[in-house]
Design a protein around this motif. Structure first.
Motif, PDB file in Angstrom:
ATOM      1  N   LYS A 180     100.465 -15.715 -58.142  1.00  0.00           N
ATOM      2  CA  LYS A 180     101.564 -16.541 -57.661  1.00  0.00           C
ATOM      3  C   LYS A 180     101.557 -16.580 -56.135  1.00  0.00           C
ATOM      4  O   LYS A 180     101.249 -15.587 -55.472  1.00  0.00           O
ATOM      5  CB  LYS A 180     102.901 -15.993 -58.152  1.00  0.00           C
ATOM      6  N   ARG A 181     101.910 -17.754 -55.596  1.00  0.00           N
ATOM      7  CA  ARG A 181     101.929 -17.903 -54.143  1.00  0.00           C
ATOM      8  C   ARG A 181     103.309 -18.342 -53.670  1.00  0.00           C
ATOM      9  O   ARG A 181     104.117 -18.861 -54.438  1.00  0.00           O
ATOM     10  CB  ARG A 181     100.866 -18.916 -53.711  1.00  0.00           C
ATOM     11  N   SER A 188     105.623 -20.771 -51.556  1.00  0.00           N
ATOM     12  CA  SER A 188     105.656 -22.110 -50.974  1.00  0.00           C
ATOM     13  C   SER A 188     106.361 -22.069 -49.630  1.00  0.00           C
ATOM     14  O   SER A 188     107.060 -21.102 -49.290  1.00  0.00           O
ATOM     15  CB  SER A 188     106.381 -23.080 -51.907  1.00  0.00           C
ATOM     16  N   VAL A 190     102.085 -13.836 -53.385  1.00  0.00           N
ATOM     17  CA  VAL A 190     103.407 -13.204 -53.395  1.00  0.00           C
ATOM     18  C   VAL A 190     103.325 -11.742 -52.971  1.00  0.00           C
ATOM     19  O   VAL A 190     104.148 -11.257 -52.176  1.00  0.00           O
ATOM     20  CB  VAL A 190     104.042 -13.323 -54.797  1.00  0.00           C
ATOM     21  N   THR A 247     111.038 -12.945 -55.958  1.00  0.00           N
ATOM     22  CA  THR A 247     110.588 -13.407 -57.278  1.00  0.00           C
ATOM     23  C   THR A 247     111.373 -14.634 -57.741  1.00  0.00           C
ATOM     24  O   THR A 247     110.808 -15.608 -58.255  1.00  0.00           O
ATOM     25  CB  THR A 247     110.738 -12.276 -58.310  1.00  0.00           C
ATOM     26  N   VAL A 261     110.400 -17.765 -55.720  1.00  0.00           N
ATOM     27  CA  VAL A 261     109.114 -18.334 -56.152  1.00  0.00           C
ATOM     28  C   VAL A 261     109.317 -19.273 -57.339  1.00  0.00           C
ATOM     29  O   VAL A 261     108.681 -20.328 -57.437  1.00  0.00           O
ATOM     30  CB  VAL A 261     108.121 -17.204 -56.521  1.00  0.00           C
ATOM     31  N   GLN A 262     110.234 -18.888 -58.233  1.00  0.00           N
ATOM     32  CA  GLN A 262     110.522 -19.741 -59.390  1.00  0.00           C
ATOM     33  C   GLN A 262     111.298 -20.988 -59.001  1.00  0.00           C
ATOM     34  O   GLN A 262     111.069 -22.071 -59.523  1.00  0.00           O
ATOM     35  CB  GLN A 262     111.301 -18.942 -60.439  1.00  0.00           C
ATOM     36  N   PRO A 283     108.542 -23.609 -56.334  1.00  0.00           N
ATOM     37  CA  PRO A 283     107.112 -23.392 -56.608  1.00  0.00           C
ATOM     38  C   PRO A 283     106.220 -24.148 -55.618  1.00  0.00           C
ATOM     39  O   PRO A 283     106.651 -25.138 -55.012  1.00  0.00           O
ATOM     40  CB  PRO A 283     106.928 -23.948 -58.030  1.00  0.00           C
ATOM     41  N   GLU A 340     101.284 -26.237 -58.631  1.00  0.00           N
ATOM     42  CA  GLU A 340     101.146 -25.043 -59.457  1.00  0.00           C
ATOM     43  C   GLU A 340     102.103 -25.138 -60.637  1.00  0.00           C
ATOM     44  O   GLU A 340     103.036 -25.920 -60.644  1.00  0.00           O
ATOM     45  CB  GLU A 340     101.429 -23.782 -58.641  1.00  0.00           C
ATOM     46  N   GLY A 341     101.848 -24.326 -61.660  1.00  0.00           N
ATOM     47  CA  GLY A 341     102.700 -24.339 -62.836  1.00  0.00           C
ATOM     48  C   GLY A 341     102.238 -25.362 -63.853  1.00  0.00           C
ATOM     49  O   GLY A 341     101.061 -25.729 -63.904  1.00  0.00           O
TER      50      GLY A 341
END
Length: 635
Positions: free
Chosen positions: A519-520, A522, A556, A582, A585-586, A589, A593-594
């Motif tokens: 995960k990165r 944004s 992340v 965390t 990130v959700q 995004p 991604e996703g």
């Protein structure tokens, strides 16, 4: 090159031409070589060979810089490769990116990185130009592309097996990891990454610009996607998955029977080229026919025909990359232009493709950094080889865009469509001079002489295998091109290419990587986190973390580690803010991604056999020109 006594000094009277020396002795060459050669040397020591070829229809230039990746500093592996990438990111004299890909060059420039000498074509790069920092971001992509290319991996493995400490072991391709830390150290010293203590500096690309030709032409190069599933474009063509299902059931006897069947029902099309009289060519043809049994089928049965997309369709075929370790997804985006039988539309479509090609590369690859492999060009159905997007045996033409990227294929499609929407304005505002440059460049491509017998043979053979026999197509198309107007190009774009068109026929193939990626963070998530840090009373300069992490979208865990150290000792509030990463990130995004959302208004293709069965085959064009003097054959 030779002793100083063998050189004759010249002091030009023309302005801006510096003094130089000419090699005074005859240059040895083959008796069969009718070209003229001249050796010159500038006062700065640069030596050049000028070659005059009276039969050439293009100009070309090549600059060999005497340093390659074997000279890379140990703490900046990939520096020579980085400099090679700078060669098309603009120079002091020509600041525009991809300058050499403009239509007036009638071709594409070529770069080649060798262990000792990168062969490139531009001089004096502008180190303060933003494009160079875009180039540095390209190493994020380079980190992955070589790892999934078998030839690159084998090459690097063979280098690594050499003697420890020897320069041949160096990782010449380079990536962000091998370049970024040393660059950060140099930046902290107030130096540019290219001005380093090892001497591999910007000066290695400098030369006297008045002595180096400022444009170059070489054969076009193209990249292809790694998608494993390609849509069938003819009535009797299958996907790789369909082939794989049949493979286990095939026996030796099946192969033998198939071979006998081919020999007992043959159709031959032959081309004899070179210094061969017609009678001798016919004799060769009869020898080829001997022992074969002619098929009762019509000659037109040999002609491949594409399946025609219905008007106004928006089709998407999705799939997954079989290799579980492949980090890249891929998109193939195709819009139909029409039948090759429509000469006018075929020519206008080719011009439109040329207008779109370079901006697509510049926007999607250079500026948006979607991926290392990006291409856009005229595509032929069926049977187009990767080296020729205007395959003569095609029955259908369209414009195809390919992108290979770590981003999701649905996101890639959205960026391709955004680019096409921008090109509407570009075409509308294009000046007559620029439009004429595109026409001139395309016309030269069609009228240039074959460079060797092989190219000439393939050109004729393609028309023979297609059954079209349209041998003068390029010359006639070049004449047709002369009176094509910008209004025609704009009209074709609006009806057949622009995403807003209700009549265009579009098919995209979206191949998705199944590899789970870290995960990165944004830019939006980072900004929201910084705002929470400031609420704690911690003075934080916006984006200060980028100087340490050297990535606009860091992993992340790297982001957490940085801020854990920065907020150490700041109390419970700091821990609470760190735990919010965390959730951020959700909420925010990284674009691309996703999971891809279902596209509104698109039809998703399921069963390929049922899909192909609903499509109509293109018209069998047969011989588009009747020659009347071709020898008869029993086949």
């Amino acid at each position: 090159m030779a002793a100083e006594a063998e050189w004759r000094s010249v002091s030009p009277t023309q302005p801006r031409i510096p003094p130089f020396s000419v090699f005074a002795k005859p240059i040895q060459k083959s008796p069969q070589d009718d070209r003229e050669y001249r050796g010159i040397k500038l006062e700065n020591g640069l030596e050049a060979v000028l070659i005059h070829d009276g039969k050439a229809d293009k100009a070309a230039a090549s600059l060999d810089v005497a340093v390659g990746h074997l000279a890379d500093p140990d703490d900046m592996l990939g520096m020579a490769h980085f400099c090679e990438h700078l060669s098309f990111m603009g120079t002091q004299q020509f600041p525009k990116e991809n300058k050499y890909s403009e239509p007036k060059t009638t071709g594409h420039p070529m770069r080649l990185l060798l262990p000792q000498t990168p062969i490139i074509t531009l001089v004096s790069p502008r180190l303060n130009y933003p494009g160079h920092w875009l180039a540095s971001q390209a190493f994020f992509i380079l980190r992955y592309s070589p790892l999934h290319n078998d030839s690159r991996r084998i090459y690097q493995l063979s280098k690594h097996l050499s003697k420890p400490g020897h320069v041949w072991r160096k990782f010449g391709t380079g990536n962000r990891e091998t370049l970024s830390q040393a660059a950060k150290d140099l930046e902290a010293q107030g130096k540019l990454p290219l001005e380093n203590k090892h001497g591999l500096a910007a000066s290695i690309l400098s030369a006297n610009p008045s002595a180096i030709p400022t444009s170059m032409t070489s054969p076009a190069l193209s990249d292809s996607s790694t998608s494993s599933e390609t849509e069938a474009d003819t009535e009797e063509q299958w996907t790789l998955d369909e082939y794989l299902k049949e493979l286990p059931t095939i026996s030796v006897e099946d192969v033998n029977q198939h071979a006998n069947k081919i020999l007992a029902s043959a159709k031959l099309r032959l081309l004899v080229m070179g210094n061969t009289p017609k009678a001798e060519a016919i004799k060769i043809a009869k020898m080829s026919e001997a022992g074969l049994v002619a098929s009762s089928a019509s000659s037109s049965d040999l002609n491949e025909r594409a399946l025609v997309l219905p008007e106004g369709c928006n089709l998407i075929k999705t799939g997954t990359i079989p290799n579980p370790n492949q980090v890249n997804s891929a998109l193939t985006y195709y819009v139909r232009i029409g039948s090759v039988a429509d000469r006018r539309r075929r020519v206008v479509g080719a011009l439109l493709s040329q207008i779109l090609s370079e901006p697509a590369f510049s926007v999607l690859r250079t500026k948006e950094q979607l991926g290392y492999i990006v291409s856009c060009g005229y595509w032929s159905l069926p049977g187009a080889p990767e080296s020729d997007w205007s395959f003569p045996s095609a029955t259908e033409r369209g414009i195809r865009t390919v992108v290979q990227s770590e981003r999701t294929p649905g996101f890639l499609e959205s960026r391709v469509e955004a680019f096409l929407n921008e090109m509407k304005t570009t075409i509308e505002t294009m000046t007559p001079a620029i439009f004429q440059e595109h026409k001139t460049g395309l016309g030269k491509k069609w009228t240039e002489d074959d460079k060797n017998l092989k190219k000439e043979v393939l050109r004729y053979l393609d028309h023979i295998n297609s059954g079209h026999l349209d041998f003068y197509r390029d010359a006639i198309d070049a004449e047709t091109l002369k009176d094509v107007t910008k209004e025609e190009v704009h009209a074709l774009f609006m009806s057949h290419v622009c995403p807003s068109s209700k009549t265009r026929s579009k098919l995209s193939v979206q191949m998705r990587s199944e590899k789970v990626k870290p995960k990165r963070i944004s830019a939006a998530a980072a900004g929201a986190f910084e705002a929470q840090v400031r609420e704690l009373g911690v003075d934080v300069a916006p984006g200060s973390w980028r100087k340490v992490l050297s990535d606009d979208t860091p992993a992340v865990e790297e982001f957490k580690k940085y801020w854990r150290e920065e907020l150490a000792g700041k109390g419970e509030g700091a821990q609470r803010v760190l735990e919010s990463i965390t959730k951020l990130v959700q909420e925010y995004p990284v674009p691309g991604e996703g999971q891809d959302a279902v596209q509104s208004g698109a039809t998703y293709i399921g069963d390929m056999k049922k899909f192909r069965a609903r499509l109509k085959p293109a018209e069998d064009l047969g011989a588009m020109i009747e020659w009347g003097d071709l020898p008869a054959s029993k086949f």
